[in-house]
Write a protein that holds these residues in place. Structure first.
Motif, PDB file in Angstrom:
ATOM      1  N   GLU A 671       0.829  -1.209   0.000  1.00  0.00           N
ATOM      2  CA  GLU A 671       0.000   0.000   0.000  1.00  0.00           C
ATOM      3  C   GLU A 671       0.865   1.260   0.000  1.00  0.00           C
ATOM      4  O   GLU A 671       0.548   2.248  -0.676  1.00  0.00           O
ATOM      5  CB  GLU A 671      -0.929  -0.013   1.214  1.00  0.00           C
ATOM      6  CG  GLU A 671      -2.058  -1.042   1.097  1.00  0.00           C
ATOM      7  CD  GLU A 671      -2.912  -1.101   2.353  1.00  0.00           C
ATOM      8  OE1 GLU A 671      -2.489  -0.523   3.392  1.00  0.00           O
ATOM      9  OE2 GLU A 671      -3.994  -1.728   2.305  1.00  0.00           O
ATOM     10  N   LYS A 672       1.970   1.217   0.744  1.00  0.00           N
ATOM     11  CA  LYS A 672       2.873   2.374   0.765  1.00  0.00           C
ATOM     12  C   LYS A 672       3.511   2.592  -0.601  1.00  0.00           C
ATOM     13  O   LYS A 672       3.639   3.729  -1.067  1.00  0.00           O
ATOM     14  CB  LYS A 672       3.953   2.171   1.836  1.00  0.00           C
ATOM     15  CG  LYS A 672       3.434   2.309   3.262  1.00  0.00           C
ATOM     16  CD  LYS A 672       4.549   2.077   4.283  1.00  0.00           C
ATOM     17  CE  LYS A 672       4.022   2.202   5.702  1.00  0.00           C
ATOM     18  NZ  LYS A 672       5.082   1.937   6.722  1.00  0.00           N
ATOM     19  N   ARG A 673       3.910   1.489  -1.260  1.00  0.00           N
ATOM     20  CA  ARG A 673       4.496   1.607  -2.597  1.00  0.00           C
ATOM     21  C   ARG A 673       3.502   2.193  -3.586  1.00  0.00           C
ATOM     22  O   ARG A 673       3.834   3.055  -4.401  1.00  0.00           O
ATOM     23  CB  ARG A 673       4.963   0.233  -3.075  1.00  0.00           C
ATOM     24  CG  ARG A 673       6.234  -0.263  -2.398  1.00  0.00           C
ATOM     25  CD  ARG A 673       6.578  -1.668  -2.882  1.00  0.00           C
ATOM     26  NE  ARG A 673       7.807  -2.155  -2.279  1.00  0.00           N
ATOM     27  CZ  ARG A 673       8.250  -3.402  -2.398  1.00  0.00           C
ATOM     28  NH1 ARG A 673       7.536  -4.288  -3.102  1.00  0.00           N
ATOM     29  NH2 ARG A 673       9.378  -3.772  -1.835  1.00  0.00           N
ATOM     30  N   GLU A 674       2.249   1.706  -3.527  1.00  0.00           N
ATOM     31  CA  GLU A 674       1.220   2.221  -4.434  1.00  0.00           C
ATOM     32  C   GLU A 674       0.972   3.702  -4.193  1.00  0.00           C
ATOM     33  O   GLU A 674       0.789   4.480  -5.128  1.00  0.00           O
ATOM     34  CB  GLU A 674      -0.085   1.429  -4.243  1.00  0.00           C
ATOM     35  CG  GLU A 674      -0.018  -0.009  -4.730  1.00  0.00           C
ATOM     36  CD  GLU A 674       0.195  -0.094  -6.229  1.00  0.00           C
ATOM     37  OE1 GLU A 674      -0.327   0.756  -6.959  1.00  0.00           O
ATOM     38  OE2 GLU A 674       0.912  -1.019  -6.666  1.00  0.00           O
ATOM     39  N   ALA A 675       0.964   4.089  -2.916  1.00  0.00           N
ATOM     40  CA  ALA A 675       0.758   5.499  -2.581  1.00  0.00           C
ATOM     41  C   ALA A 675       1.899   6.366  -3.108  1.00  0.00           C
ATOM     42  O   ALA A 675       1.678   7.469  -3.624  1.00  0.00           O
ATOM     43  CB  ALA A 675       0.624   5.658  -1.064  1.00  0.00           C
ATOM     44  N   MET A 676       3.139   5.849  -3.006  1.00  0.00           N
ATOM     45  CA  MET A 676       4.298   6.588  -3.506  1.00  0.00           C
ATOM     46  C   MET A 676       4.244   6.727  -5.023  1.00  0.00           C
ATOM     47  O   MET A 676       4.535   7.793  -5.580  1.00  0.00           O
ATOM     48  CB  MET A 676       5.586   5.891  -3.077  1.00  0.00           C
ATOM     49  CG  MET A 676       5.856   5.957  -1.583  1.00  0.00           C
ATOM     50  SD  MET A 676       7.257   4.936  -1.056  1.00  0.00           S
ATOM     51  CE  MET A 676       8.601   5.714  -1.932  1.00  0.00           C
ATOM     52  N   LYS A 677       3.852   5.642  -5.722  1.00  0.00           N
ATOM     53  CA  LYS A 677       3.729   5.703  -7.182  1.00  0.00           C
ATOM     54  C   LYS A 677       2.677   6.714  -7.593  1.00  0.00           C
ATOM     55  O   LYS A 677       2.853   7.486  -8.539  1.00  0.00           O
ATOM     56  CB  LYS A 677       3.364   4.316  -7.729  1.00  0.00           C
ATOM     57  CG  LYS A 677       4.500   3.314  -7.712  1.00  0.00           C
ATOM     58  CD  LYS A 677       4.030   1.982  -8.298  1.00  0.00           C
ATOM     59  CE  LYS A 677       5.135   0.935  -8.264  1.00  0.00           C
ATOM     60  NZ  LYS A 677       4.658  -0.364  -8.808  1.00  0.00           N
ATOM     61  N   LYS A 678       1.545   6.707  -6.880  1.00  0.00           N
ATOM     62  CA  LYS A 678       0.452   7.623  -7.210  1.00  0.00           C
ATOM     63  C   LYS A 678       0.881   9.073  -6.995  1.00  0.00           C
ATOM     64  O   LYS A 678       0.585   9.955  -7.805  1.00  0.00           O
ATOM     65  CB  LYS A 678      -0.764   7.296  -6.346  1.00  0.00           C
ATOM     66  CG  LYS A 678      -2.026   8.039  -6.743  1.00  0.00           C
ATOM     67  CD  LYS A 678      -3.212   7.553  -5.926  1.00  0.00           C
ATOM     68  CE  LYS A 678      -4.481   8.304  -6.347  1.00  0.00           C
ATOM     69  NZ  LYS A 678      -5.654   7.866  -5.551  1.00  0.00           N
ATOM     70  N   ALA A 679       1.593   9.302  -5.891  1.00  0.00           N
ATOM     71  CA  ALA A 679       2.056  10.662  -5.613  1.00  0.00           C
ATOM     72  C   ALA A 679       3.068  11.124  -6.651  1.00  0.00           C
ATOM     73  O   ALA A 679       3.107  12.289  -7.043  1.00  0.00           O
ATOM     74  CB  ALA A 679       2.669  10.710  -4.210  1.00  0.00           C
ATOM     75  N   LYS A 680       3.891  10.188  -7.123  1.00  0.00           N
ATOM     76  CA  LYS A 680       4.905  10.524  -8.124  1.00  0.00           C
ATOM     77  C   LYS A 680       4.273  10.841  -9.478  1.00  0.00           C
ATOM     78  O   LYS A 680       4.702  11.749 -10.195  1.00  0.00           O
ATOM     79  CB  LYS A 680       5.879   9.353  -8.266  1.00  0.00           C
ATOM     80  CG  LYS A 680       7.128   9.666  -9.074  1.00  0.00           C
ATOM     81  CD  LYS A 680       8.088   8.497  -9.032  1.00  0.00           C
ATOM     82  CE  LYS A 680       9.358   8.807  -9.822  1.00  0.00           C
ATOM     83  NZ  LYS A 680      10.316   7.679  -9.781  1.00  0.00           N
TER      84      LYS A 680
END
Length: 691
Positions: A671-680
């Protein structure tokens, strides 16, 4: 509730046909899911059209209703929903001895209509015990009083987003899914062990396989097919892929077959008109039914044994298989003509689909069709919304190998628990079923509802720790435990341990030894359990025996043990050095693990109804042996087994908790990785661009 089991048994006895062996196995596994497991059921039943999936669902529905809860039965089309409603009324409606109230919620019964408001109020009040419906059941304005079971028929017709909506509706609710050809994503989850699956492969008696013809469209072939069927007094289906093609098909039949009458059915007809057209055809008022895929489900006309599908290359494998299943429902030879367009318009995937349909024409081949579809389209995303794809990028075999490895690493020990244990000791010692079921005295817990709830909680206790916490709570709330209850708690502790260890049958052999069948036990698991004990040795008097097929075939001085043709045990020295898990990338090691899993997935003889060790083929499976159990005094056998099994069950429970924690951490990281990708990436516009 045990009190409802008599009514459930009566309902099963009212079935006018003899169930097939596969159906009986489904009845048993679903009973285990609903009665003997704490977590809600999520089971896929895969079986061909006409093989008896509906009866499996009806028994689950009645079991839920008999226990005082509501059922929702979801179907993809109005035709199929109407058929299910009619079946429910016939088998368990007000005119039967079971007196179950059912309702049909379909298009046209919106929340603003008088009939729609009335039905929704009946659902909310619990007046309707079984609600059959189409997508209208998924709307937010349908509220159940106490939903206990959700049955989804033809799940391949629903998209992922619709299924996500179903998950919201079905939180904490048993879910039973029926399909002849599950979508690749669902099938792959079943094959990999993520989802529980039952398969019905036994055909009804006198049923013949359908002859399948795959050819380019031609009037000569069409004329031959229609004339053959009409000459023997039958009727024909003619299926087109689009509604716009229905009128042209009508004109073609009027010109080529002026003496035949036709009727049409498609999804844009007025309310009730489509069902009426199909019903008129079923009553013999027309020779040809020209239709779209609305007849894919829920149409059962024994007199119609030829189906002609125009532009067959456009349809998916599941749809083609379902359409072919509309014929062949009698003892007449059935024919399915899959007529495709010019070869230059047939894609490579479409060609593979049609070829598979021609090859897989035997009865009960639905699962094989779904497996071929999985290979052609790929498995989709397990955690995302894609229902196909992914596996094609790296190859199906490699994909399944990688998935198996990932699942094994998440599972850790991987010893599969069982929902119930059949105890065959003298005087029913240790049993918690039938007359030996746990019954809390009326004088101890006076409220009948609370007493029933506590009895269910005790019966489903997953570990000894849970039972200890429960008894401490009882002492705190209701006072000291009665003596009869204290004696019964030992049996509960035994069953919690045997279920945790995957032991489904306990009995005594002719030598006086206790035999505990454990089909899921593997040498590496036994080694891990023994090495985790403080002494590093098996409990005194307890041995594990494995059939010869589980012996390693490694050769050379480094082999733990060599292949054998007889049952075997692992020596203490080998247990210490045995690899308790597979953690390397060695191909030979993984091949060995794959072979082991193939053995594990073979059909296991049911132990639930067994009355002897031989009846359950106990010597064909891994098993524990308790030496001299038959010589132990009456009333002390449970104590002896508990002393040996409790430490092992405690270790397995600890490993399960570790696995849960590991999975929880993995989800948080993802979930943290997905959130980071989305923010990027930034935000996404309606046009699909990011800014």
């Amino acid at each position: 509730q045990p009190s409802a089991e008599d009514r459930v048994r009566e309902f099963g006895d009212s079935f006018q046909y003899e169930p097939t062996p596969d159906q009986k196995m489904c009845f048993e596994t679903i009973e285990n899911d609903m009665v003997w497991r704490r977590r809600p059921m999520d089971r896929l039943v895969c079986g061909d059209v006409g093989f008896g999936k509906t009866e499996v669902a009806l028994r689950a529905i009645f079991r839920c209703v008999a226990n005082g809860r509501q059922v929702a039965l979801l179907a993809p089309t109005g035709v199929l929903a109407a058929q299910h409603f009619k079946t429910c009324q016939t088998r368990m409606g007000p005119d039967t001895a079971f007196n179950v109230t059912s309702g049909l919620l379909r298009g046209g019964l919106g929340p603003n209509t008088k009939a729609g408001k009335l039905m929704r109020s009946q659902i909310k009040s619990g007046e309707l015990e079984v609600v059959v419906g189409t997508h209208a059941l998924l709307s937010k304005n349908v509220d159940f009083k106490d939903l206990g079971l959700l049955v989804i028929d033809e799940e391949q017709r629903f998209g992922v987003k619709q299924k996500e909506r179903l998950k919201l509706i079905a939180q904490g609710v048993d879910v039973l899914t029926l399909s002849a050809t599950p979508i690749p994503r669902t099938l792959q989850m079943s094959l990999s062990g993520i989802r529980d699956t039952s398969t019905i492969r036994t055909p009804p008696p006198m049923r013949k396989s359908t002859i399948t013809v795959v050819e380019p469209f031609s009037m000569d072939l069409l004329r031959e097919a229609v004339e053959r069927e009409i000459a023997r007094g039958g009727q024909c289906f003619y299926v087109v892929p689009r509604i716009a093609m229905v009128e042209k098909a009508e004109e073609m039949f009027a010109a080529e077959f002026p003496g035949l009458s036709t009727v049409s059915a498609h999804g844009q007809m007025g309310r009730g008109q489509c069902e009426a057209a199909v019903e008129n055809f079923a009553m013999g008022q027309a020779d040809i039914l020209i239709a779209t895929t609305v007849i894919e489900n829920g149409v059962d006309i024994p007199n119609t044994n030829t189906i002609i599908i125009q532009q067959a290359q456009i349809f998916g494998m599941s749809t083609l298989y379902q359409l072919r299943g509309r014929v062949g429902r009698s003892n007449q030879q059935a024919y399915a003509y899959l007529l495709h367009g010019e070869e230059q318009f047939v894609t490579e995937q479409a060609e593979a689909r049609l070829k598979a349909m021609a090859e897989l024409h035997e009865l009960g081949s639905g699962f094989d069709v779904a497996s071929r579809d999985l290979e052609i389209r790929g498995a989709g995303s397990l955690l995302g919304t894609e229902q196909s794809g992914m596996a094609g990028r790296i190859g199906f075999d490699l994909y399944m190998r990688m998935l198996k490895k990932a699942i094994l690493q998440c599972k850790g020990l991987g010893l599969p628990p069982v929902p119930r244990t059949n105890i065959l000791l003298p005087y029913n010692e240790g049993s918690i079923e039938g007359s030996k079921a746990l019954k809390v005295p009326d004088t101890y817990i006076e409220d009948p509802l609370q007493r029933s709830k506590e009895e269910s909680s005790a019966r489903l206790a997953e570990s000894s720790a849970v039972i200890i916490d429960m008894t401490n709570r009882w002492k705190s709330e209701y006072g000291a435990l009665p003596k009869s209850l204290i004696l019964k708690l030992k049996s509960l502790h035994l069953h919690a341990s045997t279920r945790m260890l995957g032991i489904d049958l306990v009995g005594i052999d002719e030598n006086g030894d206790g035999i505990l069948r454990c089909p899921g036990l593997r040498p590496r698991m036994w080694a891990a359990m023994v090495n985790a004990l403080p002494s590093g040795t098996p409990p005194p008097g307890l041995r594990a025996i494995f059939p010869p097929r589980f012996s390693r075939s490694k050769k050379g001085p480094d082999a733990d043990y060599t292949g054998t043709s007889a049952d075997f045990e692992i020596s203490l020295a080998d247990l210490v050095n045995y690899d308790s898990s597979i953690s390397s990338d060695d191909e030979e090691e993984w091949d060995e693990f794959d072979d082991e899993e193939v053995e594990a997935m073979k059909e296991i003889t049911s132990a639930t109804k067994a009355t002897s060790l031989e009846e359950a083929n106990v010597y064909d499976y891994p098993r524990f042996v308790v030496e001299g159990l038959g010589d132990v005094k009456r009333g002390q056998k449970v104590d002896v087994m508990l002393k040996m099994l409790l430490p092992l069950a405690k270790f397995v429970k600890g490993k399960q908790e570790e696995d849960k924690e590991r999975a929880k951490v993995a989800v948080e990281v993802r979930e943290k990785r997905e959130a980071m990708k989305k923010a990027k990436r930034g935000n996404k516009t309606k046009q699909g661009y990011y800014y």
